[in-house]
Design a protein around this motif. Sequence first.
Motif, PDB file in Angstrom:
ATOM      1  N   LEU A  18      -0.534  40.464  36.532  1.00  0.00           N
ATOM      2  CA  LEU A  18      -0.048  39.744  35.350  1.00  0.00           C
ATOM      3  C   LEU A  18       1.300  40.294  34.896  1.00  0.00           C
ATOM      4  CD1 LEU A  18      -3.335  39.334  33.236  1.00  0.00           C
ATOM      5  CD2 LEU A  18      -2.150  37.578  34.554  1.00  0.00           C
ATOM      6  N   ARG A  19       1.461  41.619  34.942  1.00  0.00           N
ATOM      7  CA  ARG A  19       2.729  42.223  34.537  1.00  0.00           C
ATOM      8  C   ARG A  19       3.867  41.805  35.459  1.00  0.00           C
ATOM      9  NH1 ARG A  19       0.808  48.422  33.003  1.00  0.00           N
ATOM     10  NH2 ARG A  19       0.395  48.016  30.799  1.00  0.00           N
ATOM     11  N   GLU A  20       3.547  41.636  36.733  1.00  0.00           N
ATOM     12  CA  GLU A  20       4.561  41.221  37.706  1.00  0.00           C
ATOM     13  C   GLU A  20       4.737  39.703  37.739  1.00  0.00           C
ATOM     14  OE1 GLU A  20       3.357  42.913  41.420  1.00  0.00           O
ATOM     15  OE2 GLU A  20       3.823  44.981  40.810  1.00  0.00           O
ATOM     16  N   ARG A  21       3.989  39.028  36.866  1.00  0.00           N
ATOM     17  CA  ARG A  21       4.078  37.565  36.725  1.00  0.00           C
ATOM     18  C   ARG A  21       3.841  36.835  38.045  1.00  0.00           C
ATOM     19  NH1 ARG A  21       6.008  36.364  31.735  1.00  0.00           N
ATOM     20  NH2 ARG A  21       7.093  38.025  30.619  1.00  0.00           N
ATOM     21  N   LYS A  22       2.879  37.305  38.781  1.00  0.00           N
ATOM     22  CA  LYS A  22       2.547  36.645  40.050  1.00  0.00           C
ATOM     23  C   LYS A  22       1.898  35.295  39.776  1.00  0.00           C
ATOM     24  CE  LYS A  22       1.903  40.630  43.117  1.00  0.00           C
ATOM     25  NZ  LYS A  22       0.949  41.328  44.019  1.00  0.00           N
ATOM     26  N   ALA A  23       2.236  34.329  40.632  1.00  0.00           N
ATOM     27  CA  ALA A  23       1.587  33.018  40.523  1.00  0.00           C
ATOM     28  C   ALA A  23       0.107  33.177  40.835  1.00  0.00           C
ATOM     29  CB  ALA A  23       2.227  32.044  41.509  1.00  0.00           C
ATOM     30  N   GLU A  24      -0.701  32.270  40.307  1.00  0.00           N
ATOM     31  CA  GLU A  24      -2.153  32.384  40.476  1.00  0.00           C
ATOM     32  C   GLU A  24      -2.550  32.481  41.942  1.00  0.00           C
ATOM     33  OE1 GLU A  24      -5.840  29.385  39.808  1.00  0.00           O
ATOM     34  OE2 GLU A  24      -4.747  29.893  37.965  1.00  0.00           O
ATOM     35  N   PHE A  25      -1.912  31.687  42.802  1.00  0.00           N
ATOM     36  CA  PHE A  25      -2.317  31.677  44.219  1.00  0.00           C
ATOM     37  C   PHE A  25      -1.950  32.978  44.941  1.00  0.00           C
ATOM     38  CE2 PHE A  25       1.893  29.670  44.083  1.00  0.00           C
ATOM     39  CZ  PHE A  25       2.599  30.390  45.040  1.00  0.00           C
ATOM     40  N   ASP A  26      -1.070  33.787  44.308  1.00  0.00           N
ATOM     41  CA  ASP A  26      -0.677  35.064  44.907  1.00  0.00           C
ATOM     42  C   ASP A  26      -1.481  36.244  44.359  1.00  0.00           C
ATOM     43  OD1 ASP A  26       1.172  34.418  46.818  1.00  0.00           O
ATOM     44  OD2 ASP A  26       2.875  34.415  45.432  1.00  0.00           O
ATOM     45  N   GLN A  27      -2.291  36.001  43.366  1.00  0.00           N
ATOM     46  CA  GLN A  27      -3.031  37.091  42.732  1.00  0.00           C
ATOM     47  C   GLN A  27      -4.206  37.544  43.601  1.00  0.00           C
ATOM     48  OE1 GLN A  27      -4.186  35.856  38.779  1.00  0.00           O
ATOM     49  NE2 GLN A  27      -2.070  35.508  38.123  1.00  0.00           N
TER      50      GLN A  27
END
Length: 427
Positions: free
Chosen positions: A60-69
């Motif tokens: 979340l801190r790195e603002r990853k897209a949902e599909f990359d989490q």
Amino acid sequence: MSKKFSLEDIENDATIKRFLIIKTGLRPRTQESYIYEILHFCNYTNKSPTEIFEIHRTDLRERKAEFDQWLNDAFDNFVAHLIDSGYAYDSITLKISRVKGFLHAFKLKPTPVPTISKRRVLEDSKYALTVEDIRWAIKNVPLTYQTLFITQAQTGLSVSDALLLDVEDFIDAVSKRKENLTLEQALERVETSKGLIGCFDLRRKKTSVEFYTFAGPEVLKHMALLLRSRDAQYLKLDIPIFLKASFKTQNEWEDLRLTAAAVITFVTKLHNPKGKNVFPKIMVDGKKRNHFRTHKLRKWYSNRVHHDAGLSLEDTKYLMGQKTGDVVEYYINPNNYLSLLKKYKKALPFLSINEEIVIEENKELIEELKKENKMLKEQYEKDSRAKDEEIKNLKAKMNAEMEILKEENRLTRELVTELSKIAKKNR
């Protein structure tokens, strides 16, 4: 090598301990559910609760897209594993919701939403409970279960929530605002009142749900009968309304309360061919199931209130404890409370098991409608008379104006005639 977490490992995890502090007030059974479901997810992913917490916080801190989490892939793989293992849709949904709830408690939002197959074998609608089924069940069970079934049917409470009710809840349900009734006074009010509706306020219970719901006169009268059947020592404010069959032989007060598991066992016995065999088994997806189940009483309530009585889905869900959270402030507003009470009165005929009592209950509503109808009729007649008077006055005014015009026309003709005579003489 894969990790194998034990229940003790999860309970001793530092992040889980913080989670339980944040969630202070959860029922013990709900806490256990969280621990067991998180344990299952941890053993599948080989990650501890703290590791899962840290990974998702970093994503979340790195603002990853949902599909990359990481959690997105973990959920998808976990769901596929559960489906292959034969878990039902509801069970899978619960497991995912517990993990998401754990993370949400720390405000780690959003969390990925996995796709769960919704192929569910639904029970044939022909097996839906009817009022005759409920009457038949009541006829064949002891007073405790009669009262429980009627309570669920007319309040929409789950069996677990209904079993939480204590003697004090009964008193509060029939008390007016700022009134301090004794149990005897509360019982007398129920026994002597016609059309009394109670309100069970469950916001103060130690649950994650905050709501209130109404109870019709049948519920209150059966509760009064049940309480009247007990010795004084079992009528203290904190004593459960629904007690175990063996309550008189129990030594510890906390062991007196009837449990949901005991209710399920009892209901199952109603379908036992070697016993009373009150209800037959039914076939659902090739498996035998109990026809009469306490959860179906909630479905019966929901159908009567929403589809037959016409209450909105939001009102219906709130009364059943399903629609809470942000809407609580709306419903505890006094005006909205009274509005919801009036809607519940409207729904009572559709919830009737003993029709005579419910019809009596709605006399107030019928009288109110008659009164309103009379007022509308009187207002219409008043408006009609005023309209007639207005038309009469308008006609009189028009007639008077016509007479004036006629007179002016006559005088004009006379003047023209006189002027013509004068003109002839001047020639």
